[in-house]
Enzyme design. Structure first.
Site, mmCIF file in Angstrom:
data_model
loop_
_atom_site.group_PDB
_atom_site.id
_atom_site.type_symbol
_atom_site.label_atom_id
_atom_site.label_comp_id
_atom_site.label_asym_id
_atom_site.label_seq_id
_atom_site.Cartn_x
_atom_site.Cartn_y
_atom_site.Cartn_z
ATOM 1 N N GLU A 22 -10.160 10.341 -15.324
ATOM 2 C CA GLU A 22 -9.691 11.198 -14.190
ATOM 3 C C GLU A 22 -7.972 10.990 -14.714
ATOM 4 O O GLU A 22 -7.654 9.996 -15.230
ATOM 5 C CB GLU A 22 -9.774 10.428 -12.719
ATOM 6 C CG GLU A 22 -10.928 11.090 -12.118
ATOM 7 C CD GLU A 22 -11.046 10.202 -10.757
ATOM 8 O OE1 GLU A 22 -10.754 11.014 -9.926
ATOM 9 O OE2 GLU A 22 -11.513 8.912 -10.978
ATOM 10 N N GLY A 51 -6.784 18.741 -18.991
ATOM 11 C CA GLY A 51 -6.949 18.532 -20.332
ATOM 12 C C GLY A 51 -6.248 19.748 -20.955
ATOM 13 O O GLY A 51 -6.297 20.875 -20.329
ATOM 14 N N ASP A 73 1.074 23.401 -22.262
ATOM 15 C CA ASP A 73 -0.140 24.168 -22.152
ATOM 16 C C ASP A 73 -0.076 25.506 -21.624
ATOM 17 O O ASP A 73 -0.518 26.519 -22.299
ATOM 18 C CB ASP A 73 -1.120 23.435 -21.379
ATOM 19 C CG ASP A 73 -1.439 22.045 -21.706
ATOM 20 O OD1 ASP A 73 -1.591 21.738 -22.928
ATOM 21 O OD2 ASP A 73 -1.954 21.264 -20.969
ATOM 22 N N GLY A 93 -6.660 22.210 -23.453
ATOM 23 C CA GLY A 93 -7.331 23.395 -23.534
ATOM 24 C C GLY A 93 -8.040 24.099 -22.376
ATOM 25 O O GLY A 93 -7.779 25.393 -21.997
ATOM 26 N N LYS A 149 0.773 -1.114 -0.135
ATOM 27 C CA LYS A 149 0.001 -0.089 0.050
ATOM 28 C C LYS A 149 0.870 1.263 0.040
ATOM 29 O O LYS A 149 1.968 1.301 0.881
ATOM 30 C CB LYS A 149 -0.804 0.013 1.140
ATOM 31 C CG LYS A 149 -2.082 -0.902 1.219
ATOM 32 C CD LYS A 149 -2.928 -0.933 2.448
ATOM 33 C CE LYS A 149 -4.073 -1.998 2.475
ATOM 34 N NZ LYS A 149 -4.911 -2.019 3.827
ATOM 35 N N GLY A 209 12.064 20.369 -24.984
ATOM 36 C CA GLY A 209 12.279 20.016 -23.695
ATOM 37 C C GLY A 209 13.337 20.804 -22.922
ATOM 38 O O GLY A 209 13.499 21.893 -22.927
ATOM 39 N N VAL A 254 3.929 18.681 -15.434
ATOM 40 C CA VAL A 254 2.512 18.710 -15.986
ATOM 41 C C VAL A 254 2.000 20.275 -16.082
ATOM 42 O O VAL A 254 2.317 21.068 -15.489
ATOM 43 C CB VAL A 254 1.650 18.203 -14.742
ATOM 44 C CG1 VAL A 254 0.168 18.416 -14.958
ATOM 45 C CG2 VAL A 254 1.899 16.713 -14.151
ATOM 46 N N LYS A 264 2.337 23.582 -32.103
ATOM 47 C CA LYS A 264 3.380 23.465 -31.252
ATOM 48 C C LYS A 264 3.612 21.784 -31.118
ATOM 49 O O LYS A 264 3.123 21.365 -30.052
ATOM 50 C CB LYS A 264 3.021 24.087 -29.920
ATOM 51 C CG LYS A 264 4.218 24.306 -28.969
ATOM 52 C CD LYS A 264 3.833 24.245 -27.368
ATOM 53 C CE LYS A 264 3.329 23.119 -27.120
ATOM 54 N NZ LYS A 264 4.305 21.953 -26.704
#
Length: 321
Positions: free
Chosen positions: A91, A39, A255, A41, A27, A225, A251, A184
């Protein structure tokens, strides 16, 4: 009407947390949980809002996760138009391992859209983009959506007079043929698109310029990168070095870059200055943990550092193969 309309065909409720260590079978005891509307956009719309602009987020959503995304956007005061669907919005799960500093990201495929739902998306995009200056399609396509949807959206944006910006991958990217203002891709995505290794800078520039010459896009902004980015237009090209910042999470960095470029353009910046603002926003997002995006003060500081001491040199000539 907001100047920027963002389109997210496969939104996600982003769930992020941390743990001391990630190990099989055992666990994994996690820390506090964060929920964000996600997402491509939707992330673009969030960053535009952070920078002081207004973007309208258009996306299909269903089930409790879809409702939660809608509620989160409402709490952020981000205008949104949700297209109801029968499936349950996906998700995505991110966990930061404190011991190693590594990040683990689990991305689900998303619900399948029916032909009727796909048509409803196009109809809503047409209504939303009317009067907008930029229409940004960012992120993956969900199951059941043909990659031709990208070209349909580009054609739609052209008809209503909005500049079309695209940030996607795979078959969706390879199916755009014309009508884009800016695309892009990452270097990996550009290699896959063209079916070539593109080992040298000259080969990368030549590959990107070839797409411009074919009328696919007016501008190619290739993310490299840790090596920065490559801006290619019909007038020439520029290699932009990465901004050195402490990295917490990747993350949403791409965007954020797209969002800041679009925000800069609608605020009256020239393309090259807008790209520098995009580089600053991408770097600022790297500094935030989990699924958090950039902070305005970080973007403004990093942008000022890029522009304060350097004169922007003329674009380099496109190497002729």
């Amino acid at each position: 009407m907001p100047d920027i309309v963002t389109i997210t065909l496969n939104p996600a409720l982003d769930v992020s947390t941390s743990a001391d260590a990630v190990a099989p079978t055992d666990k994994v005891r996690c820390g506090a949980v964060r929920h964000d509307p996600g997402g491509g956009g939707i992330n673009v719309a969030r960053v535009v809002q952070t920078l002081g602009g207004r973007a309208l987020a258009v996306f299909p959503a269903g089930g409790p996760t879809g409702a939660m995304i809608e509620d989160l956007l409402d709490g952020m005061d981000i205008p949104a138009r949700k297209i109801p669907i029968g499936g349950v919005t996906r998700e995505s799960f991110t966990i930061d391992e404190r011991k190693s500093g590594l990040q683990y990201r689990f991305v689900m495929p998303g619900p399948e859209l029916s032909p009727k739902e796909r048509r409803a998306c196009l109809d809503e995009i047409a209504r939303a983009a009317e009067g907008a200056r930029m229409a940004v399609l960012s992120g993956s396509l969900p199951p059941g959506v043909s990659p031709d949807f990208v070209q349909e959206t580009a054609d739609l944006a052209t008809r209503v007079g909005a500049r079309f910006v695209l940030d996607t991958s795979g078959e969706a990217l390879r199916h755009v043929r014309s009508g884009a203002y800016l695309i892009k891709p990452s270097l990996r995505e550009l290699r896959e698109w063209l079916g070539r290794e593109l080992r040298s800078e000259a080969e990368q520039v030549d590959g990107a310029y070839g797409l411009i010459a074919r009328g696919v896009s007016e501008v190619m902004l290739v993310s490299l990168g840790a090596e920065g980015a490559l801006l290619v237009t019909s007038q020439g090209y520029e290699r932009l070095p990465a901004i050195d910042v402490p990295v917490c999470s990747a993350v949403g960095a791409g965007d954020s870059m797209v969002a800041a470029v679009c925000f800069g353009l609608v605020q009256g910046l020239d393309l090259r200055s807008a790209v520098r603002l995009g580089m600053a926003a991408g770097a600022a997002t790297l500094m935030t943990p989990g699924t958090g995006l950039c902070r305005r003060e970080d973007v403004e500081r990093l942008y000022a550092q890029q522009t304060a001491s350097a004169t922007i040199a003329p674009l380099k000539a496109i190497p002729r193969s």
